[in-house]
Design a protein around this motif. Structure first.
Motif, PDB file in Angstrom:
ATOM      1  N   TRP A 192      -4.897  15.257   1.195  1.00 39.61           N
ATOM      2  CA  TRP A 192      -4.048  14.140   1.625  1.00 39.61           C
ATOM      3  C   TRP A 192      -2.625  14.348   1.103  1.00 39.61           C
ATOM      4  CZ3 TRP A 192      -5.987  10.547   4.957  1.00 39.61           C
ATOM      5  CH2 TRP A 192      -7.373  10.453   5.057  1.00 39.61           C
ATOM      6  N   ILE A 193      -1.648  13.836   1.865  1.00 45.34           N
ATOM      7  CA  ILE A 193      -0.242  13.930   1.467  1.00 45.34           C
ATOM      8  C   ILE A 193       0.368  12.535   1.533  1.00 45.34           C
ATOM      9  CG2 ILE A 193       2.011  14.933   1.993  1.00 45.34           C
ATOM     10  CD1 ILE A 193       0.535  17.186   3.453  1.00 45.34           C
ATOM     11  N   GLU A 194       0.951  12.089   0.422  1.00 44.04           N
ATOM     12  CA  GLU A 194       1.605  10.777   0.390  1.00 44.04           C
ATOM     13  C   GLU A 194       2.938  10.864   1.140  1.00 44.04           C
ATOM     14  OE1 GLU A 194       3.953   8.059  -2.834  1.00 44.04           O
ATOM     15  OE2 GLU A 194       2.168   9.125  -3.551  1.00 44.04           O
ATOM     16  N   ILE A 195       3.166   9.918   2.067  1.00 48.86           N
ATOM     17  CA  ILE A 195       4.404  10.001   2.852  1.00 48.86           C
ATOM     18  C   ILE A 195       5.253   8.726   2.831  1.00 48.86           C
ATOM     19  CG2 ILE A 195       3.580  11.780   4.435  1.00 48.86           C
ATOM     20  CD1 ILE A 195       3.154   9.471   6.484  1.00 48.86           C
ATOM     21  N   LEU A 196       4.642   7.557   2.569  1.00 52.26           N
ATOM     22  CA  LEU A 196       5.472   6.344   2.622  1.00 52.26           C
ATOM     23  C   LEU A 196       4.786   5.180   1.927  1.00 52.26           C
ATOM     24  CD1 LEU A 196       4.156   4.298   5.012  1.00 52.26           C
ATOM     25  CD2 LEU A 196       5.078   6.074   6.478  1.00 52.26           C
ATOM     26  N   GLY A 197       5.553   4.108   1.772  1.00 54.48           N
ATOM     27  CA  GLY A 197       5.030   2.853   1.258  1.00 54.48           C
ATOM     28  C   GLY A 197       5.136   1.780   2.328  1.00 54.48           C
ATOM     29  N   ALA A 198       4.241   0.800   2.289  1.00 53.25           N
ATOM     30  CA  ALA A 198       4.227  -0.218   3.332  1.00 53.25           C
ATOM     31  C   ALA A 198       3.535  -1.475   2.822  1.00 53.25           C
ATOM     32  CB  ALA A 198       3.509   0.314   4.581  1.00 53.25           C
ATOM     33  N   GLY A 199       3.551  -2.501   3.651  1.00 49.19           N
ATOM     34  CA  GLY A 199       2.855  -3.731   3.290  1.00 49.19           C
ATOM     35  C   GLY A 199       3.292  -4.883   4.179  1.00 49.19           C
ATOM     36  N   MET A 200       2.649  -6.045   3.964  1.00 49.88           N
ATOM     37  CA  MET A 200       3.002  -7.254   4.694  1.00 49.88           C
ATOM     38  C   MET A 200       4.194  -7.915   3.992  1.00 49.88           C
ATOM     39  SD  MET A 200       0.867  -7.125   7.098  1.00 49.88           S
ATOM     40  CE  MET A 200       1.164  -8.716   7.866  1.00 49.88           C
ATOM     41  N   VAL A 201       5.180  -8.357   4.768  1.00 52.64           N
ATOM     42  CA  VAL A 201       6.401  -8.926   4.189  1.00 52.64           C
ATOM     43  C   VAL A 201       6.047 -10.134   3.322  1.00 52.64           C
ATOM     44  CG1 VAL A 201       8.643  -9.994   4.693  1.00 52.64           C
ATOM     45  CG2 VAL A 201       7.770  -8.141   6.153  1.00 52.64           C
ATOM     46  N   HIS A 202       6.562 -10.133   2.088  1.00 49.13           N
ATOM     47  CA  HIS A 202       6.259 -11.202   1.133  1.00 49.13           C
ATOM     48  C   HIS A 202       6.790 -12.542   1.650  1.00 49.13           C
ATOM     49  CE1 HIS A 202       5.836 -13.378  -2.613  1.00 49.13           C
ATOM     50  NE2 HIS A 202       5.275 -12.303  -3.187  1.00 49.13           N
ATOM     51  N   ALA A 221       0.831  -1.200   0.000  1.00 46.17           N
ATOM     52  CA  ALA A 221       0.000   0.000   0.000  1.00 46.17           C
ATOM     53  C   ALA A 221       0.870   1.256   0.000  1.00 46.17           C
ATOM     54  CB  ALA A 221      -0.909   0.022   1.224  1.00 46.17           C
ATOM     55  N   GLU A 222       0.351   2.299  -0.647  1.00 45.09           N
ATOM     56  CA  GLU A 222       0.885   3.640  -0.465  1.00 45.09           C
ATOM     57  C   GLU A 222       0.117   4.251   0.697  1.00 45.09           C
ATOM     58  OE1 GLU A 222       3.357   5.056  -1.757  1.00 45.09           O
ATOM     59  OE2 GLU A 222       3.685   4.451  -3.832  1.00 45.09           O
ATOM     60  N   VAL A 223       0.813   4.980   1.556  1.00 42.50           N
ATOM     61  CA  VAL A 223       0.186   5.510   2.760  1.00 42.50           C
ATOM     62  C   VAL A 223       0.172   7.031   2.706  1.00 42.50           C
ATOM     63  CG1 VAL A 223       0.237   5.566   5.281  1.00 42.50           C
ATOM     64  CG2 VAL A 223       0.981   3.503   4.058  1.00 42.50           C
ATOM     65  N   ASP A 224      -0.994   7.617   2.912  1.00 38.42           N
ATOM     66  CA  ASP A 224      -1.170   9.067   2.932  1.00 38.42           C
ATOM     67  C   ASP A 224      -1.571   9.505   4.337  1.00 38.42           C
ATOM     68  OD1 ASP A 224      -0.881   8.820   0.181  1.00 38.42           O
ATOM     69  OD2 ASP A 224      -3.037   8.798  -0.178  1.00 38.42           O
ATOM     70  N   VAL A 225      -1.277  10.755   4.653  1.00 36.41           N
ATOM     71  CA  VAL A 225      -1.790  11.358   5.890  1.00 36.41           C
ATOM     72  C   VAL A 225      -2.632  12.564   5.512  1.00 36.41           C
ATOM     73  CG1 VAL A 225       0.115  10.593   7.323  1.00 36.41           C
ATOM     74  CG2 VAL A 225       0.268  12.807   6.184  1.00 36.41           C
ATOM     75  N   SER A 226      -3.633  12.844   6.315  1.00 42.55           N
ATOM     76  CA  SER A 226      -4.446  14.027   6.052  1.00 42.55           C
ATOM     77  C   SER A 226      -3.591  15.265   6.242  1.00 42.55           C
ATOM     78  CB  SER A 226      -5.647  14.058   7.014  1.00 42.55           C
ATOM     79  OG  SER A 226      -5.217  14.034   8.356  1.00 42.55           O
ATOM     80  N   CYS A 227      -3.816  16.258   5.404  1.00 40.90           N
ATOM     81  CA  CYS A 227      -3.001  17.472   5.427  1.00 40.90           C
ATOM     82  C   CYS A 227      -3.131  18.156   6.790  1.00 40.90           C
ATOM     83  CB  CYS A 227      -3.427  18.414   4.315  1.00 40.90           C
ATOM     84  SG  CYS A 227      -2.454  19.933   4.252  1.00 40.90           S
ATOM     85  N   PHE A 228      -1.974  18.360   7.448  1.00 34.39           N
ATOM     86  CA  PHE A 228      -1.999  18.946   8.789  1.00 34.39           C
ATOM     87  C   PHE A 228      -2.118  20.466   8.755  1.00 34.39           C
ATOM     88  CE2 PHE A 228       2.305  18.052   7.393  1.00 34.39           C
ATOM     89  CZ  PHE A 228       2.914  19.289   7.474  1.00 34.39           C
ATOM     90  N   VAL A 229      -2.092  21.037   7.544  1.00 38.15           N
ATOM     91  CA  VAL A 229      -2.259  22.494   7.411  1.00 38.15           C
ATOM     92  C   VAL A 229      -3.735  22.845   7.260  1.00 38.15           C
ATOM     93  CG1 VAL A 229      -1.740  24.529   6.010  1.00 38.15           C
ATOM     94  CG2 VAL A 229       0.050  22.837   6.463  1.00 38.15           C
TER      95      VAL A 229
END
Length: 338
Positions: free
Chosen positions: A277-287, A255-263
């Motif tokens: 929304w602001i994209e900040i990182l990538g993540a997921g379950m280890v393959h 998944a790409e992970v976004d956070v709601s804009c803090f401004v």
């Protein structure tokens, strides 16, 4: 000739006593190769044998007198010059001193330290690894074999066919999984390298922080809870987290992970480009393949991983619109973060 020697002595004395005396010029005039005393001594051959020792002794006395007088004059001139210098360069030690310039921590260092503190409070250990890495750990151990399309997006700098500058900090995760049995809970911050052209948002060298958790019964909800805690601590309690489906070779699902804009609090502004929304990182379950390659049984253990660019967090957090400011060593820029 005796009279001439006395005249030379008196003339030299007068020259040395003059206010505008040049001691070097006096030395040359009387003692130099073409000086008056030297020229007189050369004519001693015309004297009788009886006169030579008398005139020779007198000439040596005159030479000694002139040399000592010149040395004395130079000593006096040096003392006067020193006294003048001490007066002109006198320092008033009672004046307040200049306040020394104190440096500030770089925004990258500030942000990395804060990220480390956030995850340490959640029980993560910090692990570092080599920046010059083997192809195996940078790609193959992360389920990215040769000729895999994912290598194109991580074009990096090869030293040999098997050694390169790491394109991510994920190789640290592979190294830890090889040597340490679960449970594993680590973050790995550090520099990474990719063959990117320099512009406002890209650099051939930048910083990443990646995290890894391996244990029994780890699920996607554990990943979401961890990143939700991180986002609220980093950007504020009102921050929300959004997951969007994506693909990474070393995680499944990803998944790409976004956070709601803090401004703007999700309403839309210049920082979030009106999206909220602001994209900040990538993540997921280890393959499962990554777990197998690293010697961990995917039937018994599961885990999640995430990774973020520290420069991106810095730019979002401080409203910096050009990554190059972080590397230009401009004191005016850095002073804003004191």
């Amino acid at each position: 000739m005796k009279t001439k020697l006395e005249e030379i002595k008196l003339a030299a004395k007068a020259a040395l006593d003059a206010e505008d005396c040049d001691t070097e010029q006096v030395r040359i005039q009387y003692l130099g190769k073409k000086g008056e005393l030297t020229a007189l001594l050369r004519s001693m051959g015309s004297l009788s044998p009886e006169e030579r020792p008398i005139i020779g002794q007198l000439a040596n006395e005159v030479r000694t007198y002139i040399e000592e007088a010149i040395a004395q004059k130079k000593s006096e001139e040096g003392a006067k010059a020193l006294e003048k210098k001490l007066i002109e360069e006198r320092i008033d030690v009672t004046l307040p001193s200049k306040k020394p310039s104190v440096g500030t921590r770089h925004p990258l260092a500030i942000t990395q330290r804060k990220l480390e503190n956030i995850f340490q409070t959640m029980g993560f250990d910090i692990v570092h690894g080599p920046e010059v890495e083997y192809d195996y750990y940078n790609f193959k151990a992360l389920n990215i074999p040769e000729n895999h399309p994912a290598r194109d997006t991580q074009d990096t700098f090869y030293i040999t066919d098997n050694i390169l500058l790491r394109s991510q900090t994920s190789p640290v995760q592979a190294r830890v999984m090889e040597k340490q049995k679960p449970p594993i809970r680590i973050i790995s911050p550090g520099r990474v390298y990719r063959s990117d052209a320099v512009d406002a948002t890209h650099s051939p060298m930048f910083h990443q922080l990646e995290g890894l958790v391996i244990d029994k019964n780890i699920t996607m909800s554990d990943l979401k809870g961890t990143l939700d805690t991180f986002a609220k601590t980093m950007f504020g309690e009102e921050t929300n987290v959004r997951f969007r489906p994506h693909h990474f070779p070393f995680t499944e699902p990803s998944a790409e992970v976004d956070v709601s804009c803090f401004v703007c609090k999700g309403k839309g502004c210049r920082l979030c480009k009106g999206e909220g929304w602001i994209e900040i990182l990538g993540a997921g379950m280890v393959h499962p393949n990554v777990l197998r390659i690293c010697g961990i049984d995917p039937e018994e253990y599961s885990g999640f991983a995430f990774g973020m660019g520290i420069e991106r967090i810095v730019m979002i957090k401080y409203g910096i619109d050009d990554m190059r400011y972080l590397y230009e060593n401009d004191v005016r820029f850095l002073k804003q973060f004191s």
